[in-house]
Design an enzyme around this catalytic site. Structure first.
Site, short mmCIF file in Angstrom:
data_model
loop_
_atom_site.label_atom_id
_atom_site.label_comp_id
_atom_site.label_asym_id
_atom_site.label_seq_id
_atom_site.Cartn_x
_atom_site.Cartn_y
_atom_site.Cartn_z
CE LYS A 165 -4.04 -1.94 2.29
NZ LYS A 165 -5.03 -1.49 3.20
CE LYS A 179 -5.38 2.38 5.35
NZ LYS A 179 -5.71 3.07 4.36
N GLY A 220 -9.65 -5.14 5.82
CA GLY A 220 -9.91 -4.15 7.00
C GLY A 220 -9.17 -4.70 8.00
CE LYS A 245 -6.17 15.06 10.09
NZ LYS A 245 -5.69 15.78 11.27
CB ILE A 299 -10.49 10.81 6.37
CG1 ILE A 299 -8.96 10.83 5.43
CG2 ILE A 299 -11.60 11.87 5.89
CD1 ILE A 299 -8.58 12.05 5.26
CG HIS A 343 -15.01 2.89 0.80
ND1 HIS A 343 -13.83 2.14 1.15
CD2 HIS A 343 -15.20 2.11 -0.62
CE1 HIS A 343 -13.17 1.20 0.21
NE2 HIS A 343 -14.10 1.12 -1.00
CD GLU A 346 -11.06 -0.29 -1.60
OE1 GLU A 346 -11.74 -1.25 -1.72
OE2 GLU A 346 -10.20 -0.16 -0.77
NE ARG A 360 -9.28 -8.75 -3.71
CZ ARG A 360 -10.10 -7.98 -3.52
NH1 ARG A 360 -11.34 -8.06 -3.98
NH2 ARG A 360 -10.12 -7.49 -2.11
NE ARG A 409 -19.32 -7.15 0.90
CZ ARG A 409 -17.88 -7.23 0.79
NH1 ARG A 409 -17.41 -7.97 1.43
NH2 ARG A 409 -17.57 -6.29 -0.17
P1 ADP Z 1 -8.24 -2.96 3.47
O1 ADP Z 1 -7.29 -3.12 2.35
O2 ADP Z 1 -8.05 -3.62 4.59
O3 ADP Z 1 -9.81 -2.96 3.19
P2 ADP Z 1 -8.50 -0.13 3.18
O4 ADP Z 1 -7.14 0.60 3.09
O5 ADP Z 1 -9.18 -0.48 2.00
O6 ADP Z 1 -8.11 -1.44 3.97
O7 ADP Z 1 -9.63 0.56 4.18
C1 ADP Z 1 -10.65 0.01 4.42
C2 ADP Z 1 -11.52 0.91 5.41
O8 ADP Z 1 -10.72 1.53 6.46
C3 ADP Z 1 -11.85 2.08 4.44
O9 ADP Z 1 -12.95 1.95 3.67
C4 ADP Z 1 -12.38 3.04 5.53
O10 ADP Z 1 -13.48 2.70 6.16
C5 ADP Z 1 -10.99 2.86 6.60
N1 ADP Z 1 -10.03 3.69 6.51
C6 ADP Z 1 -8.83 3.24 5.81
N2 ADP Z 1 -7.88 4.48 5.67
C7 ADP Z 1 -8.62 5.54 6.30
C8 ADP Z 1 -8.25 6.84 6.86
N3 ADP Z 1 -7.14 7.28 6.58
N4 ADP Z 1 -9.17 7.68 7.33
C9 ADP Z 1 -10.27 7.08 7.85
N5 ADP Z 1 -10.73 5.98 7.45
C10 ADP Z 1 -9.83 4.86 6.71
#
Ligand code: ADP
Length: 453
Positions: A116, A158, A165, A201, A203, A208, A275, A292, A338
């Site tokens: 990422k 992260k 998630g 940061k 948010i 999403h 995303e 994918r 789902r």
């Molecule tokens: P994964 O690959 O595990 O699905 P993502 O990066 O796609 O992780 O993030 C999944 C969810 O986590 C997002 O849809 C959002 O709800 C939350 N999220 C991720 N990054 C942020 C952020 N910087 N600020 C707020 N929420 C976040």
């Protein structure tokens, strides 16, 4: 040309791929674990080979056994579905080197987008806005705290290898940061075998919103519109819809262009998803690319009328996309729920077991993608999703009414499911008004009595 496909997956997505192949006159080979002998994908594919024990690590994640099965059965392509090996660059590479087409992007693109931190760096260089954060992974705690302060609390830690998630922790100050930094690293190490993390940061209350990408091997990259996946529990999606009730035509256009640019930056081919998080003011930030097909792809299929799995196979065959951006019409509204074998009244505990009665809804504007049937025993080894209900119509209002109606008809006896929860959401004013952000579920659960489920 692809004549026989091995499906390296199970459940509803395996069925979905079998359906596309059958319509295209392509033979299918199912692979399955000892826990999936009774599964529909095994019964419906043209051929099936058992590849190991019930645990994913002994079967669906065994690249060596899957490639052996492909060679024994003489297939010319592998569709990885989602999850399991679908975003494993090494597996894609192994397929490439065994002269088996991997129905997905090139291993190089998976590698770029699979990390990422690298993904963010790549798209940023191409001019796409990303969530403000650390420049790549940070392993040193002192440096991490400094970066968190510079970004400004709250921040989210992260995993670079994250997915599903998992491996995300939020910190509101230096004290909680120190704790969460270690927890996040440990969790990431355990879940992904890679403890590397980065900081963003956090948010507050974003939406999403993701864009479906389709790209061929001749340099054409298109987007098929967006999906709003803001209804999430613990960062996992529960409901997805298209179009997003939040986006204006202007913002949709800008984000679609940014999504295409991001995919181009990874020299992307095949189907993928960009995303974004979008704040209340309409500022949008790239968070990641999924390399994918996604669980929620039927939402886009129903809105555009384009069969994404067939397109994936055509692209893998080296064919050119037969349409341009302007040819793609967004004429319907679709909502996906789902259906998980979980008990929403008991903190979503998994509810595996035998389905004594299964009766899916039907009628106008209703699609069910599911591998469930009466008498089917859900194995405890895999994820809890047993189906997807996709309802669509000319307007959001019709899609909502249809979803409620279809959920009322959906009979699954013998186990607990998320059907009653979805029914409650479809009649919740906040959701009906299109105001759900990623904070919606927590709020909804806190104000809804669980005896409703
Ligand atoms: P994964 O690959 O595990 O699905 P993502 O990066 O796609 O992780 O993030 C999944 C969810 O986590 C997002 O849809 C959002 O709800 C939350 N999220 C991720 N990054 C942020 C952020 N910087 N600020 C707020 N929420 C976040």
């Amino acid at each position: 040309m692809i004549q026989k496909v091995l499906i390296a997956n199970r459940g509803e997505i395996a069925l979905r791929i079998i359906r596309a192949c059958r319509e295209m006159g392509i033979k299918t080979l199912a692979v399955y674990s000892e826990a999936d002998v009774q599964s529909l994908h095994v019964q419906l594919a043209d051929e099936a080979i058992c590849i190991g024990g019930p645990k994913s690590a002994d079967s669906y994640l065994r690249a060596d056994r899957i490639i052996s099965a492909a060679e024994i059965a003489d297939v010319d392509a592998i569709h990885p579905g989602y999850g399991f090996l679908s975003e494993n660059a090494k597996f894609a590479e192994q397929c490439e080197s065994c002269n088996i087409k991997f129905i997905g992007p090139k291993s190089k693109s998976i590698r770029i987008m699979g990390d990422k931190a690298v993904a963010k760096d790549t798209v940023r260089k191409a001019g796409v806005i990303t969530v403000p954060g650390s420049d790549g992974p940070i392993d040193n705690e002192t440096e991490a705290v400094k970066t968190a302060r510079k970004i400004g609390y709250p921040v989210i830690i992260k995993a670079v290898a994250g997915g599903g998630g998992r491996g995300m922790r939020i910190a509101h100050n230096d004290v909680s940061f120190a704790k969460e930094f270690h927890v996040a690293r440990n969790e990431a190490e355990k879940a992904f075998g890679n403890g590397s993390v980065y900081i963003e940061k956090y948010i507050e209350k974003p939406r999403h919103i993701e864009f479906q990408i389709l790209a061929d091997s001749h340099g054409k990259v298109l987007h098929l519109g967006e999906r709003d996946c803001s209804v999430q529990r613990r960062h996992q999606k529960l409901i997805e819809e298209s179009p997003s009730p939040f986006l204006s035509a202007d913002l949709r256009k800008k984000m679609g262009k940014a999504a295409v640019k991001a995919a181009e930056a990874a020299e992307y081919q095949n189907a993928g998803t960009i995303e974004f998080l979008v704040d209340a003011k309409g500022n949008y930030y790239f968070i990641e690319m999924n390399t994918r097909i996604q669980v929620e792809h039927p939402v886009t299929e129903e809105v555009t009328g384009i069969d994404l799995i067939k397109q994936q196979i055509n692209v893998a065959n080296g064919e050119k996309l037969s349409f341009d951006q302007g040819d793609i019409k967004f004429e319907k509204h679709a909502i996906e729920c789902r259906i998980n074998a979980e008990d929403p009244a008991r903190n979503f505990t998994p509810s595996p077991g035998t389905i004594s009665l299964y009766y899916p809804p039907g009628g106008l504007g209703v699609r069910v993608d599911s591998h469930a049937y009466s008498g089917y025993t859900i194995p405890p080894y895999y994820d809890s999703m047993i189906g997807k209900l996709i309802c669509f119509g000319p307007t959001r209002k019709v899609a909502l009414q249809r979803s409620y109606r279809a959920l009322s008809e959906y009979l699954v006896r013998g186990i607990k499911t998320t059907i009653p929860l979805h029914k409650a959401i479809m009649s919740d004013p906040v959701f009906i008004e299109g105001k759900a952000t990623t904070a919606y579920m927590e709020d909804f659960m806190s104000r809804t009595p669980t005896d409703l489920f």
